[in-house]
Design an enzyme around this catalytic site. Structure first.
Site, PDB file in Angstrom:
ATOM      1  N   LYS A  54       0.974  -1.069  -0.375  1.00 39.73           N
ATOM      2  CA  LYS A  54      -0.329   0.024  -0.398  1.00 39.73           C
ATOM      3  C   LYS A  54       0.509   1.428   0.260  1.00 39.73           C
ATOM      4  O   LYS A  54       1.356   1.836   1.517  1.00 39.73           O
ATOM      5  CB  LYS A  54      -1.318  -0.069   1.636  1.00 39.73           C
ATOM      6  CG  LYS A  54      -2.181   0.496   0.826  1.00 39.73           C
ATOM      7  CD  LYS A  54      -2.327   2.424   1.081  1.00 39.73           C
ATOM      8  CE  LYS A  54      -1.446   3.700   1.882  1.00 39.73           C
ATOM      9  NZ  LYS A  54      -1.585   4.624   1.634  1.00 39.73           N
TER      10      LYS A  54
ATOM     11  N   GLU B  85      -0.444   7.784  -1.462  1.00 41.65           N
ATOM     12  CA  GLU B  85      -1.297   7.479  -2.230  1.00 41.65           C
ATOM     13  C   GLU B  85      -0.699   9.504  -2.925  1.00 41.65           C
ATOM     14  O   GLU B  85      -1.193   9.264  -3.952  1.00 41.65           O
ATOM     15  CB  GLU B  85      -2.984   8.131  -1.458  1.00 41.65           C
ATOM     16  CG  GLU B  85      -2.848   9.246  -0.441  1.00 41.65           C
ATOM     17  CD  GLU B  85      -2.371   8.847   0.791  1.00 41.65           C
ATOM     18  OE1 GLU B  85      -1.401   7.748   0.925  1.00 41.65           O
ATOM     19  OE2 GLU B  85      -3.237   9.011   1.761  1.00 41.65           O
ATOM     20  N   ARG B  86       0.443   9.371  -2.518  1.00 37.60           N
ATOM     21  CA  ARG B  86       0.376  11.605  -3.128  1.00 37.60           C
ATOM     22  C   ARG B  86       1.146  10.725  -4.764  1.00 37.60           C
ATOM     23  O   ARG B  86       1.510  11.376  -5.487  1.00 37.60           O
ATOM     24  CB  ARG B  86       1.114  11.619  -1.748  1.00 37.60           C
ATOM     25  CG  ARG B  86       0.015  12.192  -1.338  1.00 37.60           C
ATOM     26  CD  ARG B  86       1.429  13.603  -0.179  1.00 37.60           C
ATOM     27  NE  ARG B  86       0.885  12.569   1.438  1.00 37.60           N
ATOM     28  CZ  ARG B  86       1.819  13.132   2.446  1.00 37.60           C
ATOM     29  NH1 ARG B  86       2.593  14.336   2.004  1.00 37.60           N
ATOM     30  NH2 ARG B  86       2.016  12.564   3.221  1.00 37.60           N
TER      31      ARG B  86
ATOM     32  N   CYS C 162      13.656  11.031   5.975  1.00 41.78           N
ATOM     33  CA  CYS C 162      13.260  10.478   7.260  1.00 41.78           C
ATOM     34  C   CYS C 162      15.273  10.722   7.890  1.00 41.78           C
ATOM     35  O   CYS C 162      15.237  10.615   9.022  1.00 41.78           O
ATOM     36  CB  CYS C 162      13.399   9.356   7.069  1.00 41.78           C
ATOM     37  SG  CYS C 162      14.195   8.157   6.656  1.00 41.78           S
TER      38      CYS C 162
ATOM     39  N   GLU D 277       9.331  17.715  13.832  1.00 38.52           N
ATOM     40  CA  GLU D 277       9.668  17.650  12.469  1.00 38.52           C
ATOM     41  C   GLU D 277       9.012  18.234  11.943  1.00 38.52           C
ATOM     42  O   GLU D 277       7.763  17.987  11.485  1.00 38.52           O
ATOM     43  CB  GLU D 277       9.287  15.629  11.794  1.00 38.52           C
ATOM     44  CG  GLU D 277      10.318  15.225  10.700  1.00 38.52           C
ATOM     45  CD  GLU D 277      10.045  14.036  10.262  1.00 38.52           C
ATOM     46  OE1 GLU D 277       8.761  13.688  10.738  1.00 38.52           O
ATOM     47  OE2 GLU D 277      10.573  12.996   9.361  1.00 38.52           O
TER      48      GLU D 277
END
Ligand code: NAD
Length: 498
Positions: free
Chosen positions: A173, A176-177, A281, A383
């Site tokens: 999965k 979605e971007r 990250c 962050e």
């Protein structure tokens, strides 16, 4: 405008839930696609396809499985330009950086090609009278991966390559971007000879994630994304009895010792702080100069460099970095810059006014640099995930170390110094998972493992390297005795090897 699909059982499948999200091109701010958001039933269809295909794949000997991975590598090389172009267009990073994204994934596929060796068990000949003991590593069955937007090639490959090499079937999965590259990867793997159903891609949001978390046929879930969702996925996945590993957010510090090579340090901070618009990250978002003199010298050099950063559309090969991923991301990061000013930090370089000529609707932000940031400020604690570097001045090495250790995140950290003793002490005492000594983005190579500490990771095994083989297999230990003359009758005491 393109209408994207899911990839289930080796075929592109149109979304049937009736729910879609819009896909944007960050460099122009235009909508370029519609992304279907899977329903529970669509997720279930992917899991069923995976479940049906998995036993035959697990029974395919590891050398043959490795050959499919090797062929996949060839196809990744063949289509490298196309993949990088699509990735950059959807994500916003430069094409050169997109190639790096693909390459770090390729390296894990290469690692997974060693599966015949990696999955070997152990054997003890004659552990007791006529007794041999051996262990086997067996795949789990159907496993799933939920991945973030910022590395749409690398992180899916980190997940599915070792899992599939071990003999599992996979349901991915992706974010979605930017789901186009994950779909292309699934097509290429199929072309390489992977049986249909072994790698499925379902596009979606929370509904699809929850369906994966609750599906009884999914044995393990690997997640990468923000800490709040990582924690949620970890708790819900564990509650349904799955093996779960979740990697979350970060605030990576770079400690600058007074003896550091200042040219090298500034280059490192500029690349690791602003590369990929800070949407990594392992980006360095905090610089910690030790001592007043180091701080003043660092700031003097950083200001000029941040002011001269070249921001451009993803297609500009001379750009240092491109736009942020979405309009919401741009707004959020800008909001943090406003907040830093309100909190009293010194905004030494203000990139908020930056406009990209000819691309006025794109999601661009100029490099921002804060000085005199303090640990109580939200811009330090949270962050930001944008091209914003905060400088927190430390009086001593111990103060710098304490800052890194007290922060809730513990993904990556670096120390820049010429002093081997200081570097060694830092590596031993810092409470962070991945450490760089004069290396700003210490992402371990594929045959070591990747993972943070503290609230940057949940679960006890890391990504790629030997941990990935442990995560995607379970061990069976066999104790075997061949009769040949041993008749010791029924025993009512715990067996020993005596
Ligand atoms: P995100 O948490 O928004 O999304 C990650 C995934 O979770 C996506 O697939 C998304 O669809 C899904 N998701 C989003 N909201 C959800 C919800 N409410 N319930 C269930 N699933 C949900 O993260 P992102 O913005 O895509 O990625 C950036 C974040 O990922 C940053 O925090 C970054 O530090 C982190 N990250 C961590 C690592 C690491 O290895 N530690 C690596 C890359 C990125």
């Amino acid at each position: 405008m393109q209408e994207l699909t899911h990839f289930i059982g080796g075929k592109h499948v149109a979304g049937t839930s009736g729910r879609f999200t819009q896909g944007w091109q960050p460099m122009t701010g235009e909508q370029i696609s519609r992304v279907p958001l899977a329903s529970k039933a669509e997720v279930r269809a992917a899991v069923e396809n995976a479940r049906a295909a998995q036993p035959a794949w697990a029974a395919t000997n590891p050398q043959r499985r490795a050959r499919v991975l090797m062929k996949f590598l060839q196809l990744l090389e063949r289509d490298n330009d196309k993949l990088a172009e699509v990735l950059a267009r959807e994500h916003g990073k430069t094409i050169l950086d997109a190639k790096g994204d693909i390459q770090r994934g390729v390296e894990v596929v290469e690692f997974a090609c060693g599966i015949p060796h990696l999955m070997k068990g152990e054997f003890t000949d004659g552990a007791g009278p006529n007794i041999d003991v051996y262990s086997l590593r067996q795949p789990l069955g159907v496993v799933a991966g939920i991945t973030p937007f910022n590395f749409p090639a690398m992180i899916p490959m980190w997940k599915f390559a070792p899992a599939i090499a071990c003999g599992n079937a996979f349901v991915l999965k992706p974010s979605e971007r930017d789901p186009s590259v994950p779909l292309m990867l699934a097509e290429l793997f199929l072309e390489a000879g992977l049986p249909p159903g072994i790698l499925n891609v379902v596009n979606g949001d929370k509904e699809a994630v929850d369906a994966l978390l609750d599906d009884p046929d999914i044995q393990a879930i690997g997640f990468v994304g923000s800490t709040a969702i990582a924690e949620y996925v970890y708790a819900r996945g564990c509650a349904t009895g799955k093996r779960v590993q979740c990697f979350g957010g970060a605030k990576n510090h770079l400690v600058v010792m007074p003896d550091a090579d200042m040219d090298q340090t500034v280059d490192a901070l500029i690349g690791a702080g602003y590369g990929s618009a800070g949407e990594r990250c392992m980006a360095v978002s905090v610089a910690v100069p030790v001592g007043q003199k180091t701080a003043d010298e660092l700031m003097r050099r950083l200001i000029t460099r941040v002011e001269s950063l070249k921001i451009g559309p993803s297609t500009d090969s001379s750009a240092d970095y491109g736009p942020l991923v979405t309009a919401q991301a741009l707004e959020r990061v800008r909001g943090y810059v406003d907040l830093g000013v309100e909190e009293g930090a010194t905004l030494a370089v203000d990139g908020r006014g930056f406009k990209m000529q000819g691309y006025e609707k794109g999601y661009y932000l100029g490099g921002c640099l804060f000085d005199h940031v303090t640990p109580d400020m939200r811009i330090y604690k949270e962050e930001i995930f944008g091209p914003v570097l905060s400088v927190v001045r430390a009086n001593t090495y111990e103060d710098a170390l304490k800052l890194c250790n007290d922060h809730e995140y513990g993904n990556g950290v670096a120390i820049f110094t010429r002093d081997g003793d200081a570097a060694r002490d830092f590596a031993a005492r810092v409470q962070v998972g991945m450490i760089g000594v004069n290396v700003p983005i210490p992402v371990p190579i594929a045959y070591y493992t990747f993972g943070g500490w503290k609230r940057s990771a949940f679960g006890d095994l890391n990504q790629h390297g030997p941990d990935s083989i442990r995560f995607y297999t379970r061990t069976k230990t066999v104790t075997a005795r061949w009769p040949s003359g041993v008749k010791d009758g029924a025993s009512f005491v715990i067996p020993t090897m005596e």
